[in-house]
Design a protein around this motif. Sequence first.
Motif, mmCIF file in Angstrom:
data_model
loop_
_atom_site.group_PDB
_atom_site.id
_atom_site.type_symbol
_atom_site.label_atom_id
_atom_site.label_comp_id
_atom_site.label_asym_id
_atom_site.label_seq_id
_atom_site.Cartn_x
_atom_site.Cartn_y
_atom_site.Cartn_z
ATOM 1 N N ILE A 182 0.849 -1.192 0.000
ATOM 2 C CA ILE A 182 0.000 0.000 0.000
ATOM 3 C C ILE A 182 0.889 1.249 0.000
ATOM 4 N N ARG A 183 0.320 2.340 -0.468
ATOM 5 C CA ARG A 183 1.079 3.586 -0.551
ATOM 6 C C ARG A 183 1.370 4.083 0.857
ATOM 7 N N PHE A 184 2.611 4.509 1.082
ATOM 8 C CA PHE A 184 3.039 4.913 2.417
ATOM 9 C C PHE A 184 3.563 6.340 2.309
ATOM 10 N N ILE A 185 2.921 7.265 3.006
ATOM 11 C CA ILE A 185 3.351 8.665 2.936
ATOM 12 C C ILE A 185 3.803 9.105 4.319
ATOM 13 N N VAL A 186 5.076 9.485 4.421
ATOM 14 C CA VAL A 186 5.579 10.023 5.683
ATOM 15 C C VAL A 186 5.531 11.547 5.569
ATOM 16 N N LEU A 187 4.801 12.185 6.463
ATOM 17 C CA LEU A 187 4.629 13.636 6.371
ATOM 18 C C LEU A 187 5.982 14.342 6.423
ATOM 19 N N GLY A 188 6.140 15.312 5.549
ATOM 20 C CA GLY A 188 7.377 16.079 5.527
ATOM 21 C C GLY A 188 8.504 15.377 4.779
ATOM 22 N N GLU A 189 8.348 14.080 4.495
ATOM 23 C CA GLU A 189 9.415 13.364 3.770
ATOM 24 C C GLU A 189 8.971 13.019 2.357
ATOM 25 N N ASP A 190 7.769 12.443 2.247
ATOM 26 C CA ASP A 190 7.303 11.990 0.939
ATOM 27 C C ASP A 190 6.320 12.974 0.340
ATOM 28 N N GLU A 191 6.492 14.261 0.677
ATOM 29 C CA GLU A 191 5.490 15.228 0.209
ATOM 30 C C GLU A 191 6.102 16.243 -0.741
ATOM 31 N N THR A 192 5.276 16.684 -1.704
ATOM 32 C CA THR A 192 5.667 17.817 -2.528
ATOM 33 C C THR A 192 4.465 18.761 -2.563
ATOM 34 N N SER A 193 4.710 20.031 -2.804
ATOM 35 C CA SER A 193 3.596 20.989 -2.851
ATOM 36 C C SER A 193 2.909 20.910 -4.194
ATOM 37 N N LEU A 194 1.737 20.331 -4.208
ATOM 38 C CA LEU A 194 1.016 20.157 -5.465
ATOM 39 C C LEU A 194 -0.319 20.878 -5.392
ATOM 40 N N GLU A 195 -0.829 21.243 -6.540
ATOM 41 C CA GLU A 195 -2.207 21.738 -6.624
ATOM 42 C C GLU A 195 -2.887 20.916 -7.701
ATOM 43 N N THR A 196 -4.144 20.632 -7.536
ATOM 44 C CA THR A 196 -4.870 19.902 -8.566
ATOM 45 C C THR A 196 -6.342 20.230 -8.474
ATOM 46 N N LEU A 197 -7.083 19.859 -9.494
ATOM 47 C CA LEU A 197 -8.539 20.025 -9.426
ATOM 48 C C LEU A 197 -9.085 19.020 -8.430
ATOM 49 N N LEU A 198 -10.020 19.459 -7.598
ATOM 50 C CA LEU A 198 -10.571 18.558 -6.583
ATOM 51 C C LEU A 198 -11.949 18.066 -7.017
ATOM 52 N N PRO A 199 -12.292 16.844 -6.617
ATOM 53 C CA PRO A 199 -13.606 16.325 -7.018
ATOM 54 C C PRO A 199 -14.747 17.058 -6.333
ATOM 55 N N THR A 200 -15.914 17.002 -6.937
ATOM 56 C CA THR A 200 -17.123 17.544 -6.301
ATOM 57 C C THR A 200 -17.795 16.387 -5.570
ATOM 58 N N LEU A 201 -18.035 16.573 -4.281
ATOM 59 C CA LEU A 201 -18.571 15.465 -3.483
ATOM 60 C C LEU A 201 -20.033 15.707 -3.140
ATOM 61 N N THR A 202 -20.816 14.639 -3.164
ATOM 62 C CA THR A 202 -22.198 14.758 -2.687
ATOM 63 C C THR A 202 -22.210 14.395 -1.202
ATOM 64 N N PRO A 203 -23.167 14.955 -0.427
ATOM 65 C CA PRO A 203 -23.150 14.746 1.024
ATOM 66 C C PRO A 203 -23.323 13.287 1.440
ATOM 67 N N ASP A 204 -23.885 12.466 0.555
ATOM 68 C CA ASP A 204 -24.113 11.072 0.946
ATOM 69 C C ASP A 204 -22.850 10.224 0.850
ATOM 70 N N ARG A 205 -21.739 10.822 0.430
ATOM 71 C CA ARG A 205 -20.490 10.041 0.305
ATOM 72 C C ARG A 205 -19.929 9.701 1.684
ATOM 73 N N ARG A 206 -19.303 8.508 1.781
ATOM 74 C CA ARG A 206 -18.661 8.107 3.034
ATOM 75 C C ARG A 206 -17.474 9.040 3.316
ATOM 76 N N ALA A 207 -17.305 9.407 4.599
ATOM 77 C CA ALA A 207 -16.231 10.344 4.955
ATOM 78 C C ALA A 207 -15.231 9.737 5.932
ATOM 79 N N MET A 208 -15.727 8.910 6.871
ATOM 80 C CA MET A 208 -14.841 8.514 7.976
ATOM 81 C C MET A 208 -15.244 7.136 8.497
ATOM 82 N N ILE A 209 -14.246 6.376 8.946
ATOM 83 C CA ILE A 209 -14.536 5.120 9.659
ATOM 84 C C ILE A 209 -13.824 5.188 11.007
ATOM 85 N N LEU A 210 -14.605 5.051 12.082
ATOM 86 C CA LEU A 210 -14.038 4.993 13.437
ATOM 87 C C LEU A 210 -14.348 3.623 14.009
#
Length: 507
Positions: A115-143
């Motif tokens: 699986i993709r492994f991202i270590v904050l501050g190490e595996d990051e670059t400053s990117l910008e991209t178009l973001l998807p439009t989300l409908t409110p019924d989309r899943r957001a979180m699993i606790l």
Amino acid sequence: MIWSFPDPTRTAILANGQSYSFGDLQQASRHMAAQLLANQSDLNERRVAFMVEPGFDYVRVQWGIWLAGGVGVPLCTTHPLPAIQYVLDDTGADVLVVSPAFANLLRDDATRRHIRFIVLGEDETSLETLLPTLTPDRRAMILYTSGTTNLPKGVVTTHANLDAQTATLLKAWSYSTCDHALCVLPLHHVHGIVNVVSCTLRAGGTVEFLSNFSAQAVFDWFRANQLPNRDRVFMAVPTIYFKLIAHFDTLPPDEQTAITGAMRACRLMVSGSAALPVSVMERWEAISGHRLLERYGMTEIGMAISNPYMGERRAGHIGQPLPGVGIRLVDDAGLDVQDDASPGESTPGDASPGEILVKGDNVFLEYWQRPDATEAAFTPDGWFRTGDVAVLETGYYRILGRNSTDIIKSGGYKISALEIEEVLRTHPLVADCSVVGLPNDEWGELVAAALVLQHPNTPLDTAQLSTWLREQLPAYKVPRRFLALPDLPRNAMGKVTKNDLKPMFND
Ligand code: MCA
Ligand code: AMP
């Protein structure tokens, strides 16, 4: 579920001596979203697990996942590896984001899982991209929540659920841009995530993070210079108030006076996640000048019942239904016990106990990949069964207990006795066992285990057993009391009678 703000220069987060504005947070979240999306247009509800300490990084990762259309799975930063692996397996997360502090703990695991492994501050670059439009019924979180099954279940909330859970509290407790809330709670549960962080940020207020709870640090925060035009807000579980009181009682009188003076200026203090003992409420009021606002909630529903912001905060009671939340009390046959025609409203003399049922936009979507458990959790007409038994007394609900002795609340954490029993039974010296919660002033309930030993004549080394358990279970799930018995008390059906077992620990 992120919010936009008219003034991006306002302070959103204070952590580790640094200050971050809403503008910083929005930009960093967009960068995180772009990072997660790589070249995709939408994460399409892929699960992104993250183990990040409370602070700016935590929020930017959480918001980044949401902006990218992913489902955030916050991992507890103190759980042992098997507990983390369980969540990664169960969610099928295919991205894992970690702070540098957790990189060594989880890197091999991520590699093994491909699986993709991202270590904050190490595996990051400053990117910008178009973001998807989300409908409110989309899943957001699993606790993950422990329940009446032996393994924790993933509670899936949608963006609409989070919107409803935060909207009702904003209204009921009058959050505002002037709020300055202290977060001492772990951020893999609703109490910290929704009530403290999300509501405060949605209102445009400031959240200040302590990396973990320390009574002295909390009192220091109250005493520190106040931000201009800000109101302090503090929320915690009863165990934390108990610990604060215990620490306060050790301080010299002049320090006590200064703390009391500083706390009086606070806007709001809330207690929840477990029953607030009346003695703690009264002592805290004497120390702080604040009558704690006690409320009732659950991972599956956010907050449902609350004492009023303005008006009587009744000791030993959880209050009244929050705006937009439907509440019913039903008996074993599923019939309403209130002698009142409209559920959730009060009439004098309405005191028959019943299970709390909840309905509203705040109620979760499903248990992750457990359709049977999800179906069993709801009545046929869509009311969520909480398992908590309450009574309505002249307009205020009072919790009487739960309809299962297999659920324990300790330190504000919900713990499944069955999960601990399952682990204990794999120990070579344990032939059988039963786990119960014993009433305890500090922890609410203390986890205790009765054991039938394989070799009854060999004394049990409880220190060794605890060490073994801590490698597999979070510390708060490890029993603090052990009792060796020749047999466990059982009923005619062979089921352990836990209510008979509990007093045996006093003998
Ligand atoms: C920790 N210890 C315990 C327990 N937990 N002993 C007995 N019972 C326990 N439950 C021991 C540790 O093993 C350690 O002992 C010592 O206490 C200190 O451990 P530490 O982890 O540092 O404890 P702490 O920092 O003092 O933690 C206490 C705490 C914590 C701050 C109250 O438990 C906590 O953050 N609880 C809040 C959980 C929460 O947010 N729940 C909300 C979920 P040794 O040194 O021997 O190892 S409920 C929810 O979200 C719903 C929606 C709701 O209604 O809010
Ligand atoms: P959790 O599943 O960890 O979210 O815990 C939810 C449970 O905590 C509820 O089902 C209740 O049993 C308990 N709980 C939350 N708030 C209160 C409260 N104010 N009084 C008593 N129990 C509470």
